[in-house]
Design a protein around this motif. Structure first.
Motif, short mmCIF file in Angstrom:
data_model
loop_
_atom_site.label_atom_id
_atom_site.label_comp_id
_atom_site.label_asym_id
_atom_site.label_seq_id
_atom_site.Cartn_x
_atom_site.Cartn_y
_atom_site.Cartn_z
N SER A 13 0.80 -1.22 0.00
CA SER A 13 0.00 0.00 0.00
C SER A 13 0.83 1.28 0.00
O SER A 13 0.27 2.38 -0.01
CB SER A 13 -0.95 0.01 1.21
N LEU A 14 2.16 1.16 0.01
CA LEU A 14 3.00 2.36 -0.04
C LEU A 14 3.12 2.87 -1.47
O LEU A 14 3.16 2.08 -2.42
CB LEU A 14 4.40 2.06 0.49
N PRO A 15 3.23 4.19 -1.64
CA PRO A 15 3.54 4.71 -2.98
C PRO A 15 4.95 4.31 -3.38
O PRO A 15 5.79 3.95 -2.53
CB PRO A 15 3.41 6.22 -2.80
N GLU A 16 5.23 4.39 -4.67
CA GLU A 16 6.55 3.98 -5.16
C GLU A 16 7.68 4.74 -4.48
O GLU A 16 8.74 4.17 -4.18
CB GLU A 16 6.63 4.20 -6.67
N THR A 17 7.45 6.03 -4.21
CA THR A 17 8.50 6.85 -3.61
C THR A 17 8.99 6.27 -2.29
O THR A 17 10.20 6.08 -2.08
CB THR A 17 7.98 8.28 -3.37
N LEU A 18 8.08 5.96 -1.38
CA LEU A 18 8.48 5.42 -0.09
C LEU A 18 8.86 3.94 -0.19
O LEU A 18 9.70 3.46 0.57
CB LEU A 18 7.36 5.60 0.93
N SER A 19 8.27 3.22 -1.15
CA SER A 19 8.64 1.82 -1.33
C SER A 19 10.13 1.67 -1.67
O SER A 19 10.77 0.72 -1.24
CB SER A 19 7.80 1.18 -2.43
N ILE A 20 10.66 2.62 -2.45
CA ILE A 20 12.09 2.57 -2.80
C ILE A 20 12.93 2.61 -1.53
O ILE A 20 13.90 1.85 -1.37
CB ILE A 20 12.47 3.75 -3.71
N LEU A 21 12.59 3.51 -0.60
CA LEU A 21 13.37 3.63 0.62
C LEU A 21 13.24 2.41 1.50
O LEU A 21 14.24 1.91 2.04
CB LEU A 21 12.98 4.90 1.39
N ALA A 25 5.19 17.63 -5.58
CA ALA A 25 6.10 18.12 -4.54
C ALA A 25 7.09 17.06 -4.07
O ALA A 25 8.10 17.37 -3.44
CB ALA A 25 5.30 18.64 -3.35
N GLU A 26 6.81 15.78 -4.37
CA GLU A 26 7.66 14.69 -3.87
C GLU A 26 8.94 14.58 -4.69
O GLU A 26 8.96 14.87 -5.89
CB GLU A 26 6.93 13.36 -3.96
N GLU A 27 9.99 14.13 -4.02
CA GLU A 27 11.24 13.84 -4.72
C GLU A 27 11.99 12.76 -3.97
O GLU A 27 11.96 12.69 -2.74
CB GLU A 27 12.11 15.09 -4.85
N VAL A 28 12.65 11.89 -4.73
CA VAL A 28 13.57 10.90 -4.17
C VAL A 28 14.92 11.12 -4.83
O VAL A 28 15.01 11.17 -6.06
CB VAL A 28 13.09 9.46 -4.42
N CYS A 29 15.96 11.25 -4.02
CA CYS A 29 17.31 11.53 -4.55
C CYS A 29 18.33 10.64 -3.86
O CYS A 29 18.18 10.27 -2.70
CB CYS A 29 17.71 12.99 -4.28
N LEU A 30 19.39 10.33 -4.59
CA LEU A 30 20.60 9.80 -4.00
C LEU A 30 21.50 10.99 -3.72
O LEU A 30 21.79 11.78 -4.62
CB LEU A 30 21.29 8.81 -4.94
N TYR A 79 14.04 10.79 0.65
CA TYR A 79 12.70 11.12 0.15
C TYR A 79 12.22 12.38 0.85
O TYR A 79 12.35 12.51 2.08
CB TYR A 79 11.73 9.99 0.45
N VAL A 80 11.69 13.34 0.10
CA VAL A 80 11.04 14.50 0.70
C VAL A 80 9.62 14.61 0.17
O VAL A 80 9.37 14.45 -1.02
CB VAL A 80 11.82 15.81 0.45
N GLU A 81 8.71 14.87 1.09
CA GLU A 81 7.31 15.03 0.74
C GLU A 81 7.04 16.40 0.13
O GLU A 81 6.11 16.58 -0.65
CB GLU A 81 6.46 14.83 1.99
N ALA A 82 7.89 17.37 0.49
CA ALA A 82 7.78 18.74 0.00
C ALA A 82 9.18 19.35 0.02
O ALA A 82 10.06 18.86 0.74
CB ALA A 82 6.82 19.55 0.86
N PRO A 83 9.43 20.40 -0.75
CA PRO A 83 10.77 21.01 -0.76
C PRO A 83 11.23 21.41 0.64
O PRO A 83 10.42 21.83 1.48
CB PRO A 83 10.60 22.24 -1.66
N LEU A 84 12.52 21.28 0.89
CA LEU A 84 13.09 21.65 2.18
C LEU A 84 13.03 23.17 2.36
O LEU A 84 13.02 23.94 1.40
CB LEU A 84 14.53 21.16 2.27
N LEU A 85 13.01 23.59 3.64
CA LEU A 85 12.91 25.00 3.97
C LEU A 85 14.23 25.48 4.57
O LEU A 85 14.69 24.92 5.58
CB LEU A 85 11.77 25.22 4.97
#
Length: 220
Positions: free
Chosen positions: A24-32, A136-141, A204-210
């Motif tokens: 049930s996780l989205p792909e973004t969090l599943s990667i982590l 707004a989501e992003e996954v980065c190395l 993984y970030v749900e929204a851009p960092l501040l």
């Protein structure tokens, strides 16, 4: 540095692991989660147990029609599936766990690294499934040289991290190979690369960092 035999010391919570086991996780969090599982035997056992329970429950249910995107979701999950218990993750020439190699390959030097700060660079991942990620989501190395400091920042949503090489530290402690953590808007930090080999971490970030203070924080 901690004893390698004791790693990982930091884990995702069981609710997130259960969501992963249930698909049930989205792909973004599943990667982590898949990346953490590839490096954490203890959490692999928890997920395997949850999948076994879920399988038993499914056998007792009447069959239902599949959702239109069911095949795409299964294929994406297979690309990120960690090895089972008793089969420790084998790294490729690029030093990345198998779930990440599906997205980035093995040649780290060939990737399009983008600078974030002196000694800190990132490479964004792109979806393997046909479903786009939320805007707004992003996954980065992220790559940090020893002693390099990420810009001081807080969060507009959750930020999840898994260490895949080396380590980093912030006010909450040290994080090394396989360690996972999630922070939210209550946390302000500027992680620093630990001595030794460069740190590689999946973020993984749900929204851009501040940004905090005079720093300019790139969007990751």
């Amino acid at each position: 540095m901690s004893d390698p035999s004791a790693r990982p010391r930091h884990h995702f919570d069981e609710a997130l692991l259960l969501d992963f086991a249930a698909g049930s996780l989205p792909e973004t969090l599943s990667i982590l989660v898949a990346t953490h599982l590839s490096l954490c035997p203890a959490c692999r056992v928890k997920v395997a147990d949850a999948e076994a329970v879920g399988g038993a429950l499914l056998e007792a249910l009447e069959p239902e029609a599949l959702a239109p995107d069911a095949l795409d979701r299964v294929l994406a999950r297979l690309d990120a599936e960690p090895p089972g218990e008793g089969t420790p993750e084998q790294r490729g020439e690029g030093g990345l766990p198998r779930p990440l190699r599906a997205y980035l390959g093995d040649d780290l030097e060939a990737l399009d690294w983008q600078p974030l700060a002196p000694g800190v660079d990132k490479v964004p991942l792109t979806p393997l499934s046909r479903a786009p990620w939320r805007p707004a989501e992003e996954v980065c190395l992220v790559h940090l040289l020893p002693g390099a400091v990420a810009p001081h920042h807080t969060h507009a949503g959750i930020e999840a991290t898994v260490i895949v090489q080396g380590g980093l530290a912030d006010d909450s402690g040290n994080y090394e190979l396989g360690d996972a953590c999630i922070v939210d808007a209550s946390v302000t930090h500027a992680p620093i690369g630990l001595p030794g080999e460069p740190c590689l971490c999946l973020v993984y970030v749900e929204a851009p960092l501040l940004p905090v203070g005079d720093n300019h924080v790139a969007s990751i």
